[in-house]
Motif scaffolding. Sequence first.
Motif, short mmCIF file in Angstrom:
data_model
loop_
_atom_site.label_atom_id
_atom_site.label_comp_id
_atom_site.label_asym_id
_atom_site.label_seq_id
_atom_site.Cartn_x
_atom_site.Cartn_y
_atom_site.Cartn_z
N THR A 85 -96.02 24.64 58.81
CA THR A 85 -96.25 24.32 57.83
C THR A 85 -97.04 24.86 56.49
O THR A 85 -97.52 26.13 57.26
CB THR A 85 -97.25 23.44 58.47
N SER A 86 -97.35 24.68 55.82
CA SER A 86 -98.50 25.16 55.23
C SER A 86 -97.68 26.80 54.78
O SER A 86 -98.13 27.70 55.29
CB SER A 86 -99.44 25.45 55.14
N ALA A 87 -96.63 26.87 54.68
CA ALA A 87 -95.83 28.38 55.21
C ALA A 87 -96.16 29.27 53.99
O ALA A 87 -96.12 30.50 54.75
CB ALA A 87 -93.93 28.47 55.23
N ALA A 88 -96.50 28.78 52.39
CA ALA A 88 -96.78 29.79 51.85
C ALA A 88 -96.25 30.97 51.47
O ALA A 88 -94.94 31.24 51.68
CB ALA A 88 -98.14 30.20 51.49
N ARG A 89 -96.97 31.94 51.98
CA ARG A 89 -96.37 33.29 51.22
C ARG A 89 -96.39 34.45 53.04
O ARG A 89 -96.39 35.51 53.18
CB ARG A 89 -97.35 34.83 50.30
N ASP A 95 -93.92 23.70 52.95
CA ASP A 95 -94.48 23.57 51.86
C ASP A 95 -94.47 22.75 50.87
O ASP A 95 -93.53 22.30 50.59
CB ASP A 95 -95.12 25.02 51.71
N CYS A 96 -95.75 22.52 50.32
CA CYS A 96 -95.64 21.53 49.63
C CYS A 96 -94.76 22.11 47.88
O CYS A 96 -94.41 21.47 46.80
CB CYS A 96 -97.28 20.91 49.15
N ASP A 97 -95.32 23.63 48.17
CA ASP A 97 -94.96 24.58 46.44
C ASP A 97 -93.20 24.52 46.80
O ASP A 97 -93.25 25.61 47.96
CB ASP A 97 -95.23 26.12 46.71
N PRO A 131 -92.75 32.27 48.73
CA PRO A 131 -92.02 32.86 49.46
C PRO A 131 -91.44 32.32 51.03
O PRO A 131 -89.77 32.70 51.12
CB PRO A 131 -92.08 33.72 49.17
N ALA A 132 -92.25 32.04 51.68
CA ALA A 132 -91.45 32.10 53.14
C ALA A 132 -90.60 30.61 53.47
O ALA A 132 -89.71 31.45 54.51
CB ALA A 132 -92.44 31.49 53.87
N LEU A 133 -90.15 29.61 52.24
CA LEU A 133 -89.50 28.61 53.04
C LEU A 133 -87.99 29.04 52.82
O LEU A 133 -87.23 28.99 53.01
CB LEU A 133 -89.53 27.73 51.28
N TYR A 134 -87.98 30.66 51.80
CA TYR A 134 -86.66 31.11 51.95
C TYR A 134 -86.47 32.43 52.56
O TYR A 134 -85.27 33.16 52.51
CB TYR A 134 -86.54 31.57 50.37
N ARG A 135 -87.19 32.52 53.57
CA ARG A 135 -86.62 33.34 54.57
C ARG A 135 -86.77 32.71 56.39
O ARG A 135 -86.54 33.28 56.66
CB ARG A 135 -88.06 34.22 54.79
N ALA A 136 -86.83 31.36 55.61
CA ALA A 136 -86.65 30.85 57.55
C ALA A 136 -85.10 30.91 57.53
O ALA A 136 -84.31 30.73 56.04
CB ALA A 136 -87.84 29.20 56.78
N ASP A 137 -84.95 29.59 58.25
CA ASP A 137 -83.57 29.45 58.47
C ASP A 137 -83.13 28.28 57.57
O ASP A 137 -82.07 28.04 57.02
CB ASP A 137 -83.47 28.84 60.11
N ARG A 138 -84.10 27.05 57.40
CA ARG A 138 -84.19 26.45 56.47
C ARG A 138 -85.64 25.59 56.01
O ARG A 138 -87.12 26.05 56.49
CB ARG A 138 -83.93 24.97 57.21
N GLY A 139 -85.88 26.26 54.98
CA GLY A 139 -87.05 25.42 53.57
C GLY A 139 -86.94 24.29 53.68
O GLY A 139 -85.95 23.50 53.33
N LEU A 140 -88.62 23.88 53.61
CA LEU A 140 -88.45 22.18 53.35
C LEU A 140 -89.86 21.59 52.49
O LEU A 140 -90.98 22.42 52.55
CB LEU A 140 -88.68 21.19 54.58
#
Length: 324
Positions: A14-18, A42-44, A48-57
């Motif tokens: 959570t709060s993955a941010a950067r 993340d709420c944003d 960036p981290a959302l797009y380096r995970a298997d899935r971003g939420l």
Amino acid sequence: MNAPAPAPGCVLITSAARKVWLVEAFRRALAAEGGGEVLAADCDALAPALYRADRGLRLPRADAPGYEATLLDLCRRERVELLVPTRDAELPWFAERRARFAEIGTRVLVSAPAAIERCRDKRAFADFCAAHGFATPPAVTLPAAADDFPLFAKPRIGQGSGGARRIESAAGLAGLDAEHWIVQRFDGGPEYTLDVCAGFDGTVLSVVPRRRLQVLAGESITGVTVMDPALVELGAAVVRALGLIGHATVQCFHDAAGSRLIEVNPRFGGGAALGFAAGADSPRWLLRLARGGSVEPQLGCQRDGLYLLRHSHDVFVAAEDVCR
């Protein structure tokens, strides 16, 4: 005929941010420990981290109505085995709700509420250090005497380096009160972070001291591991005394005069990837423990003299792929 083994569960950050480095570390851990996916939230939508995970939420803010129910439903639906909070302000919220997540099979990587509060409240932390014999930079009672300067002031409860500053004269103390601020003698000694990993039962598994050579916005961007036995023992002793679990960053000054504790952040810190590279793979170890495995303590056997040279990295996302 034996039933097929259930598919491996997920790790939710959570709060993955950067924190791309943390997402990537858990992806490696899952690949090495039987598989599964990393979900980054993340709420944003442009974190960036959302797009380096298997899935971003994209999740609502933690103070939004229904956040708890939304998160519990997500963890149940996605079979989240390990939930990793990363932001100081969300740690108390998760600490109070650990049992609710455990009921649905999700282990939250957070310490008990009292331990979290001792770390967040810098005055409570200073009192803890005095009670347990850990040195800190001497506190100054306001108003300061003329010969006290320079001083260092920081908010009693805050995150990162926000608001913290060096003070050269009485004029710099204007607006600071003892209820909301802690003021100490300025300590110009070399600054170290001790990355400590403790199992869910509090057993300290590793301590990796690193000297902070360059810092930007409170995070180390250049550092080097220094496997000093005194620092290893200090990190282990502090985390044991606080009763922390998981990954913690212990910050201190250290020189020939000894060690003076600054603060402890009971979460993954920005330079933790250096400890991973030096041989203390806390994401993998904590995942293994969450899945019922075991890890032997490895105190003091990580790589000495390994440098971290952090740089920025670009992420490009098409409009149709932005998390909604």
